[in-house]
Design a protein around this motif. Structure first.
Motif, PDB file in Angstrom:
ATOM      1  N   PHE A   1       0.840  -1.207   0.000  1.00 46.82           N
ATOM      2  CA  PHE A   1       0.000   0.000   0.000  1.00 46.82           C
ATOM      3  C   PHE A   1       0.874   1.255   0.000  1.00 46.82           C
ATOM      4  O   PHE A   1       0.569   2.233  -0.701  1.00 46.82           O
ATOM      5  CB  PHE A   1      -0.923  -0.017   1.216  1.00 46.82           C
ATOM      6  N   ALA A   2       1.969   1.223   0.767  1.00 48.03           N
ATOM      7  CA  ALA A   2       2.887   2.370   0.794  1.00 48.03           C
ATOM      8  C   ALA A   2       3.479   2.606  -0.599  1.00 48.03           C
ATOM      9  O   ALA A   2       3.673   3.747  -1.021  1.00 48.03           O
ATOM     10  CB  ALA A   2       4.001   2.124   1.810  1.00 48.03           C
ATOM     11  N   ALA A   3       3.747   1.501  -1.314  1.00 45.58           N
ATOM     12  CA  ALA A   3       4.260   1.623  -2.682  1.00 45.58           C
ATOM     13  C   ALA A   3       3.193   2.204  -3.610  1.00 45.58           C
ATOM     14  O   ALA A   3       3.492   3.008  -4.501  1.00 45.58           O
ATOM     15  CB  ALA A   3       4.723   0.263  -3.187  1.00 45.58           C
ATOM     16  N   ALA A   4       1.942   1.790  -3.401  1.00 47.58           N
ATOM     17  CA  ALA A   4       0.849   2.309  -4.229  1.00 47.58           C
ATOM     18  C   ALA A   4       0.674   3.815  -4.027  1.00 47.58           C
ATOM     19  O   ALA A   4       0.289   4.539  -4.960  1.00 47.58           O
ATOM     20  CB  ALA A   4      -0.449   1.576  -3.896  1.00 47.58           C
ATOM     21  N   ARG A   5       0.982   4.294  -2.808  1.00 46.70           N
ATOM     22  CA  ARG A   5       0.892   5.730  -2.526  1.00 46.70           C
ATOM     23  C   ARG A   5       2.056   6.502  -3.129  1.00 46.70           C
ATOM     24  O   ARG A   5       2.057   7.730  -3.130  1.00 46.70           O
ATOM     25  CB  ARG A   5       0.898   5.975  -1.014  1.00 46.70           C
ATOM     26  N   GLY A   6       3.085   5.765  -3.594  1.00 43.74           N
ATOM     27  CA  GLY A   6       4.262   6.415  -4.161  1.00 43.74           C
ATOM     28  C   GLY A   6       5.359   6.655  -3.153  1.00 43.74           C
ATOM     29  O   GLY A   6       6.378   7.287  -3.465  1.00 43.74           O
ATOM     30  N   ASP A   7       5.181   6.157  -1.906  1.00 46.38           N
ATOM     31  CA  ASP A   7       6.193   6.364  -0.868  1.00 46.38           C
ATOM     32  C   ASP A   7       7.363   5.396  -1.008  1.00 46.38           C
ATOM     33  O   ASP A   7       8.452   5.650  -0.477  1.00 46.38           O
ATOM     34  CB  ASP A   7       5.566   6.184   0.523  1.00 46.38           C
ATOM     35  N   MET A   8       7.144   4.270  -1.673  1.00 44.71           N
ATOM     36  CA  MET A   8       8.183   3.261  -1.840  1.00 44.71           C
ATOM     37  C   MET A   8       8.106   2.678  -3.247  1.00 44.71           C
ATOM     38  O   MET A   8       7.130   2.900  -3.971  1.00 44.71           O
ATOM     39  CB  MET A   8       8.021   2.124  -0.813  1.00 44.71           C
ATOM     40  N   ASN A   9       9.145   1.913  -3.600  1.00 50.02           N
ATOM     41  CA  ASN A   9       9.160   1.205  -4.873  1.00 50.02           C
ATOM     42  C   ASN A   9       8.736  -0.239  -4.622  1.00 50.02           C
ATOM     43  O   ASN A   9       9.310  -0.908  -3.771  1.00 50.02           O
ATOM     44  CB  ASN A   9      10.573   1.249  -5.479  1.00 50.02           C
ATOM     45  N   ILE A  10       7.740  -0.715  -5.374  1.00 45.19           N
ATOM     46  CA  ILE A  10       7.186  -2.035  -5.116  1.00 45.19           C
ATOM     47  C   ILE A  10       8.222  -3.142  -5.270  1.00 45.19           C
ATOM     48  O   ILE A  10       8.217  -4.127  -4.534  1.00 45.19           O
ATOM     49  CB  ILE A  10       5.961  -2.301  -6.035  1.00 45.19           C
ATOM     50  N   PHE A  11       9.158  -2.986  -6.207  1.00 41.58           N
ATOM     51  CA  PHE A  11      10.168  -4.024  -6.426  1.00 41.58           C
ATOM     52  C   PHE A  11      11.184  -4.061  -5.285  1.00 41.58           C
ATOM     53  O   PHE A  11      11.625  -5.135  -4.873  1.00 41.58           O
ATOM     54  CB  PHE A  11      10.870  -3.808  -7.771  1.00 41.58           C
ATOM     55  N   VAL A  12      11.519  -2.888  -4.763  1.00 41.59           N
ATOM     56  CA  VAL A  12      12.423  -2.836  -3.603  1.00 41.59           C
ATOM     57  C   VAL A  12      11.711  -3.381  -2.373  1.00 41.59           C
ATOM     58  O   VAL A  12      12.310  -4.086  -1.552  1.00 41.59           O
ATOM     59  CB  VAL A  12      12.927  -1.399  -3.354  1.00 41.59           C
ATOM     60  N   VAL A  13      10.423  -3.096  -2.243  1.00 42.77           N
ATOM     61  CA  VAL A  13       9.610  -3.624  -1.136  1.00 42.77           C
ATOM     62  C   VAL A  13       9.671  -5.145  -1.130  1.00 42.77           C
ATOM     63  O   VAL A  13       9.908  -5.785  -0.088  1.00 42.77           O
ATOM     64  CB  VAL A  13       8.142  -3.146  -1.259  1.00 42.77           C
ATOM     65  N   ILE A  14       9.457  -5.766  -2.294  1.00 41.30           N
ATOM     66  CA  ILE A  14       9.465  -7.225  -2.393  1.00 41.30           C
ATOM     67  C   ILE A  14      10.853  -7.778  -2.085  1.00 41.30           C
ATOM     68  O   ILE A  14      10.993  -8.766  -1.352  1.00 41.30           O
ATOM     69  CB  ILE A  14       9.008  -7.669  -3.798  1.00 41.30           C
TER      70      ILE A  14
ATOM     71  N   GLY B   1      10.780 -19.419  -2.143  1.00 43.32           N
ATOM     72  CA  GLY B   1       9.465 -19.477  -1.507  1.00 43.32           C
ATOM     73  C   GLY B   1       9.084 -18.158  -0.859  1.00 43.32           C
ATOM     74  O   GLY B   1       7.948 -17.684  -1.003  1.00 43.32           O
ATOM     75  N   SER B   2      10.037 -17.551  -0.160  1.00 45.35           N
ATOM     76  CA  SER B   2       9.766 -16.271   0.512  1.00 45.35           C
ATOM     77  C   SER B   2       9.496 -15.172  -0.500  1.00 45.35           C
ATOM     78  O   SER B   2       8.651 -14.294  -0.276  1.00 45.35           O
ATOM     79  CB  SER B   2      10.954 -15.879   1.397  1.00 45.35           C
ATOM     80  N   GLY B   3      10.238 -15.213  -1.619  1.00 45.14           N
ATOM     81  CA  GLY B   3      10.041 -14.197  -2.656  1.00 45.14           C
ATOM     82  C   GLY B   3       8.659 -14.272  -3.278  1.00 45.14           C
ATOM     83  O   GLY B   3       8.011 -13.245  -3.514  1.00 45.14           O
ATOM     84  N   LEU B   4       8.185 -15.494  -3.535  1.00 45.85           N
ATOM     85  CA  LEU B   4       6.844 -15.668  -4.096  1.00 45.85           C
ATOM     86  C   LEU B   4       5.776 -15.190  -3.115  1.00 45.85           C
ATOM     87  O   LEU B   4       4.809 -14.523  -3.502  1.00 45.85           O
ATOM     88  CB  LEU B   4       6.618 -17.143  -4.449  1.00 45.85           C
ATOM     89  N   TRP B   5       5.977 -15.536  -1.837  1.00 44.14           N
ATOM     90  CA  TRP B   5       5.028 -15.127  -0.791  1.00 44.14           C
ATOM     91  C   TRP B   5       5.025 -13.614  -0.621  1.00 44.14           C
ATOM     92  O   TRP B   5       3.951 -12.986  -0.569  1.00 44.14           O
ATOM     93  CB  TRP B   5       5.401 -15.819   0.516  1.00 44.14           C
ATOM     94  N   ALA B   6       6.206 -13.007  -0.567  1.00 44.30           N
ATOM     95  CA  ALA B   6       6.304 -11.554  -0.411  1.00 44.30           C
ATOM     96  C   ALA B   6       5.695 -10.842  -1.618  1.00 44.30           C
ATOM     97  O   ALA B   6       5.028  -9.811  -1.470  1.00 44.30           O
ATOM     98  CB  ALA B   6       7.767 -11.145  -0.226  1.00 44.30           C
ATOM     99  N   SER B   7       5.919 -11.385  -2.815  1.00 45.72           N
ATOM    100  CA  SER B   7       5.363 -10.773  -4.036  1.00 45.72           C
ATOM    101  C   SER B   7       3.845 -10.805  -4.024  1.00 45.72           C
ATOM    102  O   SER B   7       3.185  -9.811  -4.369  1.00 45.72           O
ATOM    103  CB  SER B   7       5.881 -11.513  -5.274  1.00 45.72           C
ATOM    104  N   ALA B   8       3.271 -11.968  -3.622  1.00 45.84           N
ATOM    105  CA  ALA B   8       1.819 -12.100  -3.595  1.00 45.84           C
ATOM    106  C   ALA B   8       1.198 -11.131  -2.597  1.00 45.84           C
ATOM    107  O   ALA B   8       0.199 -10.448  -2.903  1.00 45.84           O
ATOM    108  CB  ALA B   8       1.438 -13.537  -3.248  1.00 45.84           C
ATOM    109  N   LEU B   9       1.790 -11.037  -1.397  1.00 46.09           N
ATOM    110  CA  LEU B   9       1.221 -10.173  -0.361  1.00 46.09           C
ATOM    111  C   LEU B   9       1.393  -8.689  -0.696  1.00 46.09           C
ATOM    112  O   LEU B   9       0.456  -7.899  -0.546  1.00 46.09           O
ATOM    113  CB  LEU B   9       1.873 -10.477   0.990  1.00 46.09           C
ATOM    114  N   ALA B  10       2.595  -8.331  -1.138  1.00 50.01           N
ATOM    115  CA  ALA B  10       2.838  -6.929  -1.487  1.00 50.01           C
ATOM    116  C   ALA B  10       1.991  -6.518  -2.688  1.00 50.01           C
ATOM    117  O   ALA B  10       1.448  -5.409  -2.733  1.00 50.01           O
ATOM    118  CB  ALA B  10       4.319  -6.701  -1.780  1.00 50.01           C
ATOM    119  N   GLY B  11       1.872  -7.424  -3.658  1.00 44.41           N
ATOM    120  CA  GLY B  11       1.046  -7.134  -4.829  1.00 44.41           C
ATOM    121  C   GLY B  11      -0.417  -6.943  -4.457  1.00 44.41           C
ATOM    122  O   GLY B  11      -1.092  -6.054  -4.978  1.00 44.41           O
ATOM    123  N   ALA B  12      -0.901  -7.767  -3.526  1.00 45.35           N
ATOM    124  CA  ALA B  12      -2.290  -7.637  -3.070  1.00 45.35           C
ATOM    125  C   ALA B  12      -2.495  -6.287  -2.384  1.00 45.35           C
ATOM    126  O   ALA B  12      -3.502  -5.601  -2.617  1.00 45.35           O
ATOM    127  CB  ALA B  12      -2.639  -8.772  -2.123  1.00 45.35           C
ATOM    128  N   GLY B  13      -1.538  -5.902  -1.540  1.00 42.56           N
ATOM    129  CA  GLY B  13      -1.634  -4.612  -0.866  1.00 42.56           C
ATOM    130  C   GLY B  13      -1.576  -3.450  -1.849  1.00 42.56           C
ATOM    131  O   GLY B  13      -2.275  -2.440  -1.684  1.00 42.56           O
TER     132      GLY B  13
END
Length: 203
Positions: free
Chosen positions: A41-54, A147-159
């Motif tokens: 969600f923070a990435a969606a607001r423009g406060d962070m980069n989604i790829f760096v978040v993941i 495994g962690s990368g896939l999980w983090a991607s799914a959750l961050a992407g959903a947010g």
């Protein structure tokens, strides 16, 4: 909890995500199902980069697996076998059972670590048998990272996609994790009862 997680990330940025994901592996009450969607969600607001978040979330998750891995490695199969032969009778647990479980993990451990990192409730616990079976560190890190990368991607992407409704991810995944953990507990109880009956039949 959601406000605290969001405030920590707002103040520490990517470092906050890293620290939260490390701690999440050791203290499950701080769930990744809340941390990563909040970061998305923070990435969606423009406060962070989604790829760096993941990437940061994945790194924190992998680093967080190491303490339990090393505890399992330090305890070791032989110590556990000796303990089971000496004290495991009240649990109907024998050293032979430990060896069979270890053999199973040797055969299927990579799949267990890979897919287990995406299963709430048992994600962190898998590090213990991985350490006890002395899974090579490079292999453990590789499959944990995937495994962690896939999980983090799914959750961050959903947010990212849900925006302000990011907390709905935890509302759906939270109950599912309890169901999965319940299934594991029931399976353990059924195994325990089966062992009791087998021992009773032999007596």
């Amino acid at each position: 909890m959601a406000d605290w997680v969001q405030n920590l990330m707002d103040s520490l940025g990517y470092l906050g995500i890293l620290l939260l994901m490390i701690v999440e592996n050791l203290f499950p009450p701080i769930p990744s199902e809340l941390i990563m969607p909040s970061a998305g969600f923070a990435a969606a607001r423009g406060d962070m980069n989604i790829f760096v978040v993941i990437a940061v979330g994945t790194l924190g998750s992998v680093v967080g697996t190491l303490p339990l891995y090393y505890i399992g490695r330090a305890f070791g199969e032989e110590r556990l076998v000796a303990w089971a032969d000496k004290h495991g009778k009240w649990l109907t647990l024998r050293g032979e059972d430990i060896r069979k479980a270890d053999d199973w993990f040797d055969r299927h451990g990579t799949k267990a670590v890979l897919f287990g990192r995406m299963v709430p409730g048992i994600r962190s616990l898998l590090s213990l048998p991985a350490g006890m079976s002395e899974m090579p560190m490079p292999k453990f890190l590789l499959y944990s990272a995937i495994g962690s990368g896939l999980w983090a991607s799914a959750l961050a992407g959903a947010g990212y996609l849900l925006g302000e409704n990011y907390d709905q991810v935890e509302q759906y995944v939270g109950p599912a994790s309890k169901v999965i953990l319940g299934v594991v507990v029931v399976a353990a109880v059924l195994w325990f009862l089966k062992r009791k009956r087998e021992q009773g039949a032999k007596a």
